[in-house]
Design a protein around this motif. Structure first.
Motif, PDB file in Angstrom:
ATOM      1  N   GLY A  43       0.813  -1.205   0.000  1.00 30.47           N
ATOM      2  CA  GLY A  43       0.000   0.000   0.000  1.00 30.47           C
ATOM      3  C   GLY A  43       0.849   1.257   0.000  1.00 30.47           C
ATOM      4  N   LEU A  44       0.334   2.306  -0.691  1.00 33.67           N
ATOM      5  CA  LEU A  44       1.022   3.592  -0.776  1.00 33.67           C
ATOM      6  C   LEU A  44       0.032   4.725  -0.583  1.00 33.67           C
ATOM      7  CD1 LEU A  44       3.101   3.035  -4.061  1.00 33.67           C
ATOM      8  CD2 LEU A  44       3.926   2.716  -1.719  1.00 33.67           C
ATOM      9  N   ALA A  45       0.496   5.825   0.000  1.00 38.42           N
ATOM     10  CA  ALA A  45      -0.307   7.043   0.078  1.00 38.42           C
ATOM     11  C   ALA A  45       0.642   8.220   0.230  1.00 38.42           C
ATOM     12  CB  ALA A  45      -1.287   7.002   1.247  1.00 38.42           C
ATOM     13  N   VAL A  46       0.325   9.324  -0.442  1.00 38.45           N
ATOM     14  CA  VAL A  46       1.093  10.558  -0.309  1.00 38.45           C
ATOM     15  C   VAL A  46       0.372  11.452   0.682  1.00 38.45           C
ATOM     16  CG1 VAL A  46       1.994  12.586  -1.503  1.00 38.45           C
ATOM     17  CG2 VAL A  46       1.960  10.374  -2.664  1.00 38.45           C
ATOM     18  N   ALA A  47       1.051  11.822   1.774  1.00 37.66           N
ATOM     19  CA  ALA A  47       0.434  12.695   2.765  1.00 37.66           C
ATOM     20  C   ALA A  47       0.087  14.031   2.125  1.00 37.66           C
ATOM     21  CB  ALA A  47       1.370  12.897   3.951  1.00 37.66           C
ATOM     22  N   PRO A  48      -1.114  14.556   2.380  1.00 40.18           N
ATOM     23  CA  PRO A  48      -1.542  15.771   1.682  1.00 40.18           C
ATOM     24  C   PRO A  48      -0.901  17.053   2.185  1.00 40.18           C
ATOM     25  CG  PRO A  48      -3.236  15.039   3.210  1.00 40.18           C
ATOM     26  CD  PRO A  48      -2.179  13.979   3.222  1.00 40.18           C
ATOM     27  N   ASP A  49      -0.311  17.038   3.374  1.00 35.11           N
ATOM     28  CA  ASP A  49       0.165  18.293   3.960  1.00 35.11           C
ATOM     29  C   ASP A  49       1.620  18.260   4.407  1.00 35.11           C
ATOM     30  OD1 ASP A  49      -0.203  16.491   5.961  1.00 35.11           O
ATOM     31  OD2 ASP A  49      -1.460  17.765   7.218  1.00 35.11           O
ATOM     32  N   LEU A  54       3.714   7.271   2.513  1.00 34.48           N
ATOM     33  CA  LEU A  54       3.376   6.252   3.504  1.00 34.48           C
ATOM     34  C   LEU A  54       3.292   4.904   2.800  1.00 34.48           C
ATOM     35  CD1 LEU A  54       0.766   8.611   4.991  1.00 34.48           C
ATOM     36  CD2 LEU A  54       2.768   7.841   6.270  1.00 34.48           C
ATOM     37  N   VAL A  55       3.942   3.892   3.384  1.00 35.57           N
ATOM     38  CA  VAL A  55       4.110   2.599   2.722  1.00 35.57           C
ATOM     39  C   VAL A  55       3.784   1.478   3.701  1.00 35.57           C
ATOM     40  CG1 VAL A  55       5.709   1.087   1.473  1.00 35.57           C
ATOM     41  CG2 VAL A  55       6.007   3.584   1.368  1.00 35.57           C
ATOM     42  N   THR A  56       3.006   0.489   3.240  1.00 33.89           N
ATOM     43  CA  THR A  56       2.857  -0.747   4.011  1.00 33.89           C
ATOM     44  C   THR A  56       3.720  -1.828   3.385  1.00 33.89           C
ATOM     45  OG1 THR A  56       0.941  -1.495   2.704  1.00 33.89           O
ATOM     46  CG2 THR A  56       0.479  -0.242   4.719  1.00 33.89           C
ATOM     47  N   ASN A  57       4.383  -2.604   4.233  1.00 34.89           N
ATOM     48  CA  ASN A  57       5.132  -3.784   3.814  1.00 34.89           C
ATOM     49  C   ASN A  57       4.316  -5.004   4.217  1.00 34.89           C
ATOM     50  OD1 ASN A  57       7.805  -2.703   2.831  1.00 34.89           O
ATOM     51  ND2 ASN A  57       7.679  -1.712   4.830  1.00 34.89           N
ATOM     52  N   GLY A  58       3.936  -5.824   3.234  1.00 39.84           N
ATOM     53  CA  GLY A  58       2.894  -6.821   3.450  1.00 39.84           C
ATOM     54  C   GLY A  58       3.263  -8.054   4.240  1.00 39.84           C
ATOM     55  N   ASN A  59       4.549  -8.462   4.238  1.00 37.86           N
ATOM     56  CA  ASN A  59       4.938  -9.715   4.896  1.00 37.86           C
ATOM     57  C   ASN A  59       4.070 -10.871   4.408  1.00 37.86           C
ATOM     58  OD1 ASN A  59       6.396 -11.366   6.727  1.00 37.86           O
ATOM     59  ND2 ASN A  59       4.801 -11.145   8.267  1.00 37.86           N
ATOM     60  N   TRP A  60       3.868 -10.939   3.095  1.00 38.97           N
ATOM     61  CA  TRP A  60       2.952 -11.936   2.541  1.00 38.97           C
ATOM     62  C   TRP A  60       3.470 -13.356   2.675  1.00 38.97           C
ATOM     63  CZ3 TRP A  60      -1.696 -10.148   1.738  1.00 38.97           C
ATOM     64  CH2 TRP A  60      -1.866  -8.788   1.514  1.00 38.97           C
TER      65      TRP A  60
END
Length: 466
Positions: A43-49, A54-60
């Protein structure tokens, strides 16, 4: 038993969602996760402010005890990207991949403060963003995990030297139980939550399709002690039309905007959120509304989006992500069709009966096993749909004015999430099969446009640039 790669199950994983945990085979206890390394980023997201990715590492593969949620310092990253070292120069955090290859690779540890990283359950998915106190308030993140089946909420707070991710974590960095949404008084969150989608039209809800089991869950974002499970609609998604298996599940959801002067019949004069959810194992989407006073999911009609017999198609699943071209209008819906690979455009304008027309307008073929969608809306320029293709490790770029594919960008293995950094005119793509994040330029007029010119993660080698 250990696994060395993301796992797949027939149907769910063979065509893009190759990150489904095999519950029948429990691994040996794993090592503690690294707090400053990319490992099966999902997962990825760019903080708006603030300049954070932001990154999730899945440990799949469950080689470690937990997934992680971490923050990449984008400000420092771009400083170093502007002054890369030569190939093999280990003294610089960023360097050229190889002689004759302009691509830059960077060591993620140089841009991740391990004091910020928090630990989550295994199988962390996308990063959804919420503003519980309004548009000027602090940022809150919601992340689904597969084991345990949960949605964890994390507050992003300012710090003296680095941002603080607050989730009631202990000294070991593991998020506390008070921040994990697993059950309500009457329901338990079903297994295999696919993604969390926060309502972008003002309703204080988030929506959770489940990749297996056929359920759809509703979260109340303003519970007395934080976000909470409000309702579970079992059997929401249709079972697959196959004789040898019957998985049922969903993938994404998108909320249709409501015009008070011309409300849809489903919205009850704009008092109810009205949205579409994509089926995963049936070629179509399903509509639904939410009754705010009761916090209940109200299933609506089912819409088939195919002219072929799904029983004769070898690839599966069928549908992926979806989003409205313009979330403020809601008259055109984009839907990723995983099998056969295509981007669909639906006409969701209201007809004479105040219901959406729901007619298929356009179809554009895509690269193999497309799944996740993001839309780039540059001011004064043509809007673009960006779709990741896990099967080929590519990012498809579709111009929405002409509705044709204008680029197919070689990124990394298992390309999954894509997000847009509008401030920097870049797209970020997570590549969980090679532990990297691709950086693709969207800047109009740049010679780098529609190329992976840089990446976070070392040792992935050169890509073929078409």
């Amino acid at each position: 038993m250990r696994r060395g790669r993301p796992l797949g199950v027939r149907g769910a994983g063979s065509a893009g969602w190759a990150l489904v945990l095999a519950s029948a085979c429990q691994p040996d206890p794993g090592a503690l996760p690294s707090l400053d390394a990319l490992r099966q980023p999902t997962g990825l997201a760019v903080a708006p402010d603030r300049p954070l990715l932001l990154v999730t590492n899945g440990n799949w593969d469950r080689e470690q005890t937990d997934s992680t949620l971490m923050a990449v310092d984008l400000e420092t990253l771009y400083v170093e990207l502007a002054r890369p070292g030569e190939p093999g120069d280990g003294s610089r955090p960023c360097r050229r991949v190889a002689a004759g290859d302009p691509t830059i690779e960077c060591d993620p540890a140089a841009f991740i403060d391990p004091r910020t990283t928090v630990r989550l359950g295994t199988g962390a998915g996308n990063v959804a963003m919420d503003r519980p106190a309004g548009t000027d308030g602090p940022l809150r993140l919601l992340v689904p995990t597969r084991s345990p089946a949960s949605v964890t909420w994390v507050d992003v707070l300012p710090g003296d030297e680095h941002p603080i991710l607050e989730c009631g974590q202990g000294e070991d960095g593991r998020c506390g139980a008070d921040h994990e949404i697993r059950a309500s008084v009457s329901d338990r969150l079903p297994g295999e939550p696919a993604r969390v989608i926060v309502d972008d039209q003002g309703a204080r809800f988030a929506y959770v399709p489940h990749i297996l089991g056929g359920a759809f869950s509703l979260l109340n974002l303003d519970g007395p002690r934080g976000p909470e499970l409000a309702d579970v609609e079992g059997g929401f998604f249709r079972e697959a039309p196959f004789e040898d298996e019957d998985p049922a599940g969903g993938f994404g959801a998108a909320v249709r905007a409501c015009d008070p002067d011309l409300p849809s019949q489903e919205s009850r004069e704009c008092t109810r959120p009205f949205l579409y959810a994509s089926q995963r194992y049936f070629p179509g989407v399903r509509a639904l509304t939410v009754a705010p006073g009761l916090d209940l999911v109200l299933p609506g009609r089912e819409l088939s989006l195919t002219a072929f017999d799904p029983k004769v198609v070898e690839g599966r699943p069928f549908m992926g992500d979806l989003a409205f071209e313009d979330p403020a209008v809601g008259d055109r819906l984009l839907v990723v069709q995983t099998t056969p690979a295509a981007l669909l455009r639906l006409d969701t304008r209201l007809g004479p009966d105040a219901r959406p027309v729901d007619a298929l307008l356009d179809t554009e073929p895509l690269c193999d096993q497309p799944n996740v969608l993001a839309i780039h809306r540059p001011p004064g320029d043509e809007a673009l749909a960006l779709v990741t293709c896990a099967g080929e490790g590519r990012l498809a770029v579709v111009a929405l004015g002409s509705f044709r594919q204008v680029a197919s960008v070689a990124v990394g293995e298992g390309a999954f999430e894509v997000v847009v950094d509008a401030a920097r005119q870049q797209a970020y793509v997570s590549n969980p099969r090679e532990d990297t994040i691709s950086i693709v330029s969207l800047e109009h007029g740049s010679p780098r446009r529609f190329t992976e010119w840089a990446r976070l993660g070392l040792g992935a080698g050169s890509r073929t640039i078409d």
